[in-house]
Write a protein that holds these residues in place. Sequence first.
Motif, short mmCIF file in Angstrom:
data_model
loop_
_atom_site.label_atom_id
_atom_site.label_comp_id
_atom_site.label_asym_id
_atom_site.label_seq_id
_atom_site.Cartn_x
_atom_site.Cartn_y
_atom_site.Cartn_z
N ASN A 200 0.95 -1.05 -0.03
CA ASN A 200 -0.04 -0.08 0.15
C ASN A 200 0.99 1.21 -0.02
OD1 ASN A 200 -2.64 -1.28 0.13
ND2 ASN A 200 -2.11 -1.84 2.34
N PRO A 201 0.38 2.37 -0.42
CA PRO A 201 1.21 3.72 -0.53
C PRO A 201 1.81 4.03 0.91
CG PRO A 201 -0.68 3.79 -1.58
CD PRO A 201 -0.90 2.62 -0.92
N PHE A 202 2.98 4.38 0.98
CA PHE A 202 3.78 4.87 2.16
C PHE A 202 4.68 5.77 1.69
CE2 PHE A 202 6.41 1.41 0.71
CZ PHE A 202 7.86 1.62 1.21
N PHE A 203 5.08 6.26 2.94
CA PHE A 203 6.35 7.54 2.85
C PHE A 203 7.22 7.04 3.58
CE2 PHE A 203 2.27 9.56 3.60
CZ PHE A 203 1.97 10.09 2.49
N PHE A 204 8.56 7.32 3.43
CA PHE A 204 9.74 7.08 4.09
C PHE A 204 10.83 8.23 4.09
CE2 PHE A 204 10.88 6.12 -0.49
CZ PHE A 204 12.07 6.84 -0.42
N ARG A 205 11.69 8.06 5.14
CA ARG A 205 12.70 9.01 5.37
C ARG A 205 13.85 8.35 6.06
NH1 ARG A 205 13.76 14.44 5.73
NH2 ARG A 205 15.21 15.08 7.76
N ASP A 206 14.96 8.47 5.41
CA ASP A 206 16.34 8.09 6.15
C ASP A 206 16.45 8.79 7.50
OD1 ASP A 206 17.29 6.15 4.37
OD2 ASP A 206 17.59 7.97 2.81
N ILE A 207 16.78 8.07 8.38
CA ILE A 207 16.70 8.89 9.95
C ILE A 207 18.23 9.22 9.86
CG2 ILE A 207 16.81 8.79 12.40
CD1 ILE A 207 14.75 6.29 11.79
N PRO A 208 18.81 10.58 10.07
CA PRO A 208 20.07 11.16 10.04
C PRO A 208 20.95 10.47 11.02
CG PRO A 208 18.49 12.95 9.71
CD PRO A 208 17.70 11.76 10.04
N SER A 209 22.34 10.39 10.60
CA SER A 209 23.25 9.61 11.48
C SER A 209 23.11 8.36 12.02
CB SER A 209 23.15 10.39 12.84
OG SER A 209 23.60 12.05 12.50
N THR A 210 22.02 7.59 11.19
CA THR A 210 21.72 6.22 11.58
C THR A 210 21.58 5.34 10.15
OG1 THR A 210 19.49 6.25 11.47
CG2 THR A 210 20.36 6.94 13.50
N ASP A 211 21.63 4.16 10.23
CA ASP A 211 21.13 3.32 9.11
C ASP A 211 19.68 3.04 8.88
OD1 ASP A 211 23.99 3.09 8.27
OD2 ASP A 211 24.25 1.31 9.48
N ILE B 126 8.94 4.77 8.32
CA ILE B 126 8.19 4.81 7.15
C ILE B 126 6.78 5.07 8.02
CG2 ILE B 126 9.35 2.95 5.87
CD1 ILE B 126 7.73 0.88 7.12
N SER B 127 5.84 5.58 7.10
CA SER B 127 4.44 6.04 7.72
C SER B 127 3.78 5.94 6.64
CB SER B 127 4.62 7.29 8.31
OG SER B 127 4.67 8.60 7.09
N ASN B 128 2.10 6.10 6.90
CA ASN B 128 1.22 6.08 5.96
C ASN B 128 -0.02 6.97 6.32
OD1 ASN B 128 -0.59 4.39 7.78
ND2 ASN B 128 0.07 2.59 6.95
N LEU B 129 -0.88 6.82 5.35
CA LEU B 129 -2.32 7.98 5.58
C LEU B 129 -3.02 7.47 6.72
CD1 LEU B 129 -2.79 9.28 2.11
CD2 LEU B 129 -1.75 10.50 3.94
N LEU B 130 -2.88 6.25 7.20
CA LEU B 130 -3.71 5.58 8.47
C LEU B 130 -3.08 6.28 9.78
CD1 LEU B 130 -4.01 1.97 7.60
CD2 LEU B 130 -5.47 3.95 7.03
N GLY B 131 -1.89 7.10 9.69
CA GLY B 131 -1.06 7.59 10.91
C GLY B 131 -0.43 6.71 11.58
N GLU B 132 -0.21 5.52 10.77
CA GLU B 132 0.89 4.29 11.15
C GLU B 132 2.10 4.56 10.95
OE1 GLU B 132 -0.23 2.15 13.44
OE2 GLU B 132 -2.32 1.59 13.33
N TRP B 133 3.10 4.16 11.86
CA TRP B 133 4.45 4.15 11.49
C TRP B 133 5.38 2.97 12.03
CZ3 TRP B 133 7.73 4.73 15.62
CH2 TRP B 133 7.03 5.19 16.81
N PHE C 206 1.80 13.58 10.71
CA PHE C 206 1.97 13.97 12.29
C PHE C 206 2.07 15.46 12.21
CE2 PHE C 206 4.01 9.82 10.97
CZ PHE C 206 3.05 9.22 11.71
N CYS C 207 2.06 15.99 11.14
CA CYS C 207 2.51 17.57 11.03
C CYS C 207 1.22 18.36 10.56
CB CYS C 207 3.46 17.74 10.18
SG CYS C 207 4.51 19.08 10.13
N GLY C 208 1.48 19.50 10.15
CA GLY C 208 0.29 20.23 9.59
C GLY C 208 1.00 21.34 8.86
N GLY D 222 -1.13 -1.79 7.80
CA GLY D 222 -1.80 -1.14 6.52
C GLY D 222 -0.63 -0.91 5.56
N PHE D 223 0.51 -1.44 5.86
CA PHE D 223 1.79 -1.27 4.84
C PHE D 223 1.60 -2.28 3.86
CE2 PHE D 223 3.46 0.93 8.50
CZ PHE D 223 4.05 2.13 7.73
#
Length: 469
Positions: free
Chosen positions: A4-15, A19-26, A414-416, A55-56
């Motif tokens: 299912n559609p999801f977002f991702f971001r590399d966490i700085p200073s780590t490997d 990941i998150s989705n529009l259900l507010g899950e991560w 989780f933002c606005g 929901g991923f």
Amino acid sequence: MMINPFFFRDIPSTDKVFISNLLGEWSILKSREELYALVSSSLKGGQLNELAAKGFYSESDTEALSFSKAAELNLTAKFSKGLFRPSLIMVVPTLRCDHDCAYCQVSRAPLSSVDHELEMKPAQIAQAIDKIAAPAFKLEIQGGEPLLRPRFIIDLVKELRVLRGHGFDVVIASALGPDMSDDFLEWMHTENVSLSVSFDGIPSVHSKIRKSRLFDSFERFKQQLKRLSDANLSKNVGFVSTITREIIELGPRKIISACSDLGIRRIYSRPIANYGFATVTKKLIGYSRKEYSDFLEAYIDEIVKSFQRGEVFFDEGIGLYLSNLYSPELNVHVDMQSPSGYALSACIVNYDGNIFGSDEARMLFESTKNPLLPLARISGSELLENNIEGHEGLISSSFSECSPLCDTCAYMPFCGSDPVHHLASQGDFVGLKPNSGYCHHITDIYDILIKKIGNGEITNKMVVSWLKR
């Protein structure tokens, strides 16, 4: 198995990868390799089951359709928050103040001013609020220093009780400069009034940055806290701190130690805002993005250590972001809603009778006097609307789900949006996010929190304890 559609971001200073989705899950993946395994549907065992439950993944077309419907319902619930009347109503009875804070956001007026008082009768203001406010709302008395007008506050609450009964709570934002009479303290106790009190974390900094020509501000702060304690109002007091360069240089342990010495267990800290006098003084008492981010990380480390030592101390400013991660559906912070809570979740009645859609809008108005910023004006018993076209444009531009770069950000659920910040800093409601101080601040905090959650430094036990009310 389908993704299912999801977002991702590399966490700085780590490997690790968030990941998150529009259900507010991560979730937090250990590496890019796990991200590739997620995309190729080659994850197995417990991790696969966990991500499917969030929901991923979907196992069939029917499940994929269910995910889409659930995401749609989640967004509908999120957007529908703004279809009701504002639940936060702020009133500024005066812009006069007995403090000369170096970072004042509201362009305070001197005590001798005769041009910065709300001249309308409390009954008129109460009638206007009755037309605007949600059935249950919070009345926040702002300033200047609102305690300079105790009679107005008492009368306003009295008039609103006639109109709304006990369907609202009262909060007074104050630096605790003015003397409070025994009668006023008794009234606050009877009405269960809360106080949002300014305290800059470290006594020496408080006296220096939040100074007054009439008294030593920290000594007055301590005296007033004792009066509130003697009046059985200690539980009604919350504390707000503005972080300046000197606090960063002294370090977070100093804040925790100073607060503990005063019996302060929770405080809400925030960076210097770019409004009012702060637009000038920020150059002298401000800091770079990296300096503030490094301070935040060290501050969170100290809060974690305090928890491990069995000490009770937490910063509500950090708690706001943890709350959004763990309970995004409960987000009521005006500046972190999508669409913006501007005029939908909050309204403010200024000392001049102008009504604004947010506190930031009235701050910007004080320095620019732009006639398009007020939503309306109270005149007698009437509410006179301003041209609302620009305000409609502001709100329609504040959906982060379709805002450039926000729409692909893993922190977007989780933002606005803070359109007034971008209007003030970049000249339009959306702003270029790589140049956005608002975006930098939120992204940096989430990066730090996610890294520490992923490393096991912040545990579920800590989060439950910190967010418990």
